[in-house]
Write a protein that holds these residues in place. Structure first.
Motif, mmCIF file in Angstrom:
data_model
loop_
_atom_site.group_PDB
_atom_site.id
_atom_site.type_symbol
_atom_site.label_atom_id
_atom_site.label_comp_id
_atom_site.label_asym_id
_atom_site.label_seq_id
_atom_site.Cartn_x
_atom_site.Cartn_y
_atom_site.Cartn_z
ATOM 1 N N LEU A 34 24.740 16.518 24.698
ATOM 2 C CA LEU A 34 24.992 17.882 25.170
ATOM 3 C C LEU A 34 23.987 18.863 24.563
ATOM 4 C CD1 LEU A 34 26.737 19.820 26.814
ATOM 5 C CD2 LEU A 34 28.280 19.973 24.845
ATOM 6 N N ALA A 35 23.688 18.693 23.281
ATOM 7 C CA ALA A 35 22.725 19.582 22.614
ATOM 8 C C ALA A 35 21.341 19.440 23.242
ATOM 9 C CB ALA A 35 22.673 19.278 21.120
ATOM 10 N N LEU A 36 20.925 18.211 23.528
ATOM 11 C CA LEU A 36 19.618 18.004 24.148
ATOM 12 C C LEU A 36 19.554 18.645 25.531
ATOM 13 C CD1 LEU A 36 18.811 14.381 23.009
ATOM 14 C CD2 LEU A 36 17.409 16.411 22.594
ATOM 15 N N ILE A 37 20.629 18.518 26.283
ATOM 16 C CA ILE A 37 20.656 19.139 27.613
ATOM 17 C C ILE A 37 20.600 20.665 27.475
ATOM 18 C CG2 ILE A 37 22.018 19.498 29.714
ATOM 19 C CD1 ILE A 37 23.104 16.596 29.275
ATOM 20 N N ALA A 38 21.384 21.215 26.541
ATOM 21 C CA ALA A 38 21.435 22.667 26.370
ATOM 22 C C ALA A 38 20.094 23.240 25.927
ATOM 23 C CB ALA A 38 22.528 23.031 25.363
ATOM 24 N N TYR A 39 19.419 22.559 25.001
ATOM 25 C CA TYR A 39 18.187 23.108 24.440
ATOM 26 C C TYR A 39 16.923 22.751 25.219
ATOM 27 C CZ TYR A 39 20.445 25.016 20.293
ATOM 28 O OH TYR A 39 21.207 25.768 19.448
ATOM 29 N N ARG A 40 16.965 21.659 25.999
ATOM 30 C CA ARG A 40 15.734 21.221 26.684
ATOM 31 C C ARG A 40 15.885 21.166 28.197
ATOM 32 N NH1 ARG A 40 12.741 16.693 23.043
ATOM 33 N NH2 ARG A 40 12.758 17.859 21.101
ATOM 34 N N GLN A 41 16.867 21.827 28.743
ATOM 35 C CA GLN A 41 17.106 21.745 30.178
ATOM 36 C C GLN A 41 15.992 22.383 30.993
ATOM 37 O OE1 GLN A 41 20.553 24.207 31.445
ATOM 38 N NE2 GLN A 41 20.674 24.725 29.292
ATOM 39 N N PRO A 42 15.742 21.870 32.197
ATOM 40 C CA PRO A 42 16.337 20.665 32.775
ATOM 41 C C PRO A 42 15.717 19.410 32.152
ATOM 42 C CG PRO A 42 14.737 21.584 34.289
ATOM 43 C CD PRO A 42 14.805 22.521 33.110
ATOM 44 N N ILE A 43 16.530 18.376 31.982
ATOM 45 C CA ILE A 43 16.102 17.165 31.292
ATOM 46 C C ILE A 43 16.698 15.946 31.995
ATOM 47 C CG2 ILE A 43 18.037 17.273 29.658
ATOM 48 C CD1 ILE A 43 16.126 16.225 27.470
ATOM 49 N N THR A 44 15.941 14.856 32.008
ATOM 50 C CA THR A 44 16.438 13.630 32.632
ATOM 51 C C THR A 44 17.154 12.775 31.588
ATOM 52 O OG1 THR A 44 14.470 12.316 32.169
ATOM 53 C CG2 THR A 44 14.471 13.587 34.229
ATOM 54 N N ARG A 45 17.930 11.848 32.082
ATOM 55 C CA ARG A 45 18.629 10.912 31.194
ATOM 56 C C ARG A 45 17.630 10.099 30.370
ATOM 57 N NH1 ARG A 45 23.664 7.291 33.289
ATOM 58 N NH2 ARG A 45 23.928 6.037 31.428
ATOM 59 N N GLY A 46 16.530 9.707 30.994
ATOM 60 C CA GLY A 46 15.489 8.954 30.295
ATOM 61 C C GLY A 46 14.884 9.757 29.152
ATOM 62 N N GLU A 71 32.589 19.753 33.688
ATOM 63 C CA GLU A 71 31.759 20.770 34.316
ATOM 64 C C GLU A 71 30.904 21.526 33.294
ATOM 65 O OE1 GLU A 71 34.150 23.212 36.885
ATOM 66 O OE2 GLU A 71 34.834 21.481 38.038
ATOM 67 N N TRP A 72 30.502 20.819 32.225
ATOM 68 C CA TRP A 72 29.600 21.397 31.227
ATOM 69 C C TRP A 72 28.157 21.189 31.630
ATOM 70 C CZ3 TRP A 72 31.920 19.728 25.840
ATOM 71 C CH2 TRP A 72 33.095 20.441 25.610
ATOM 72 N N VAL A 73 27.872 20.097 32.362
ATOM 73 C CA VAL A 73 26.517 19.846 32.851
ATOM 74 C C VAL A 73 26.576 19.495 34.329
ATOM 75 C CG1 VAL A 73 25.668 19.047 30.604
ATOM 76 C CG2 VAL A 73 26.459 17.380 32.267
ATOM 77 N N THR A 74 25.453 19.710 34.995
ATOM 78 C CA THR A 74 25.367 19.394 36.417
ATOM 79 C C THR A 74 23.942 18.968 36.744
ATOM 80 O OG1 THR A 74 25.875 20.205 38.640
ATOM 81 C CG2 THR A 74 24.808 21.763 37.145
ATOM 82 N N VAL A 75 23.806 18.262 37.841
ATOM 83 C CA VAL A 75 22.475 17.872 38.323
ATOM 84 C C VAL A 75 21.891 19.072 39.063
ATOM 85 C CG1 VAL A 75 21.198 16.322 39.846
ATOM 86 C CG2 VAL A 75 23.113 15.442 38.506
ATOM 87 N N VAL A 76 20.703 19.512 38.612
ATOM 88 C CA VAL A 76 20.077 20.690 39.221
ATOM 89 C C VAL A 76 18.869 20.335 40.084
ATOM 90 C CG1 VAL A 76 20.887 22.317 37.485
ATOM 91 C CG2 VAL A 76 18.713 21.122 37.125
ATOM 92 N N GLY A 77 18.557 19.057 40.168
ATOM 93 C CA GLY A 77 17.419 18.615 40.968
ATOM 94 C C GLY A 77 17.001 17.225 40.564
ATOM 95 N N HIS A 78 15.825 16.835 41.014
ATOM 96 C CA HIS A 78 15.283 15.518 40.703
ATOM 97 C C HIS A 78 13.823 15.670 40.307
ATOM 98 C CE1 HIS A 78 18.821 13.292 42.073
ATOM 99 N NE2 HIS A 78 18.929 14.257 42.967
ATOM 100 N N LYS A 79 13.421 14.951 39.268
ATOM 101 C CA LYS A 79 12.045 15.019 38.786
ATOM 102 C C LYS A 79 11.131 14.292 39.767
ATOM 103 C CE LYS A 79 9.518 14.908 34.508
ATOM 104 N NZ LYS A 79 9.649 14.842 33.074
ATOM 105 N N GLU A 80 9.979 14.900 40.024
ATOM 106 C CA GLU A 80 9.030 14.333 40.990
ATOM 107 C C GLU A 80 8.197 13.228 40.345
ATOM 108 O OE1 GLU A 80 9.019 14.896 44.208
ATOM 109 O OE2 GLU A 80 10.639 16.365 43.981
ATOM 110 N N VAL A 81 8.858 12.142 39.984
ATOM 111 C CA VAL A 81 8.211 10.943 39.442
ATOM 112 C C VAL A 81 8.857 9.745 40.138
ATOM 113 C CG1 VAL A 81 7.672 11.993 37.204
ATOM 114 C CG2 VAL A 81 9.853 10.798 37.495
ATOM 115 N N PRO A 82 8.264 8.558 40.034
ATOM 116 C CA PRO A 82 8.874 7.384 40.672
ATOM 117 C C PRO A 82 10.337 7.203 40.251
ATOM 118 C CG PRO A 82 6.674 6.846 39.914
ATOM 119 C CD PRO A 82 6.970 8.232 39.414
ATOM 120 N N GLY A 83 11.185 6.965 41.216
ATOM 121 C CA GLY A 83 12.614 6.809 40.966
ATOM 122 C C GLY A 83 13.381 8.115 41.077
ATOM 123 N N ARG A 84 12.644 9.248 41.073
ATOM 124 C CA ARG A 84 13.251 10.586 41.182
ATOM 125 C C ARG A 84 14.536 10.725 40.360
ATOM 126 N NH1 ARG A 84 12.135 14.308 44.668
ATOM 127 N NH2 ARG A 84 14.255 14.587 45.396
#
Length: 198
Positions: free
Chosen positions: A100-112, A134-147
């Motif tokens: 949660l801290a990584l998402i909050a401080y570095r958003q948007p961020i992928t699981r990888g 409902e603390w985090v949500t998907v806001v898009g997809h990174k434009e790299v292979p696998g999106r």
């Protein structure tokens, strides 16, 4: 439009925030309970500030969070107020809080990217729990292979932690100061507990 005096306006705003089942914004107040009245934004802001001051010395306070205004109890009273509920407050694992801290401080961020910083895989249960709360949500997809999905925090996250925006999150310096204070106190404790030489 009808006029309303300051005392009545204050009572109506106080009651509306009190009975609302979620935080309520100034705009929502104007579109609902104040819809039939002529109320300037400045007047409404003044009334809200007066209410904040009125409640400041009490056990319940009027606070502004990301989604609007709400009443909440003082944090200092939580050890006693928690006795009103049978179940204990949920405990969160270190892994979940780190994620949660990584998402909050570095958003948007992928699981990888989270896994790369933490050095371990992120459990599907952690991501599921954070999205169900409902603390985090998907806001898009990174434009790299696998999106891969990009994760970010929500207004619900900000509301839960009584924040109006992400800029209110503690800075790295605040964490360093806290860590230094903890180190100092633990060193003092060790010194105090050390057996005396006779």
């Amino acid at each position: 439009m009808k006029k309303i005096n300051t005392t009545q306006l204050k009572q109506l705003v106080e009651a509306a925030i009190f009975v609302a089942d979620k935080p309520i914004t100034k705009q929502e107040l104007k579109e609902t309970v104040l819809a039939g009245f002529s109320v300037a934004d400045r007047t409404l802001s003044k009334v809200l500030n007066e209410l904040k001051l009125d409640y400041q010395p009490r056990g319940v306070q009027l606070v502004e969070v990301s989604s609007g205004f709400r009443f909440q109890s003082l944090d200092a009273l939580s050890p006693w107020l928690s006795n009103l509920w049978q179940e204990n407050a949920p405990r969160y694992s270190r892994a979940m809080l780190e994620t949660l801290a990584l998402i909050a401080y570095r958003q948007p961020i992928t699981r990888g990217e989270i896994e790369q910083v933490r050095g371990v895989a992120v459990s599907s249960n952690i991501m599921k729990t954070l999205t169900e709360r409902e603390w985090v949500t998907v806001v898009g997809h990174k434009e790299v292979p696998g999106r891969p999905a990009l994760y970010a925090t929500t207004k619900t996250f900000l509301d839960y932690f009584s924040l109006t925006s992400l800029s209110e999150l503690p800075s790295a310096e605040a964490f360093e100061t806290l860590a230094d204070n903890l180190d100092t106190h633990s060193s003092l404790k060790v010194l105090n507990e050390a057996p005396s030489e006779s």
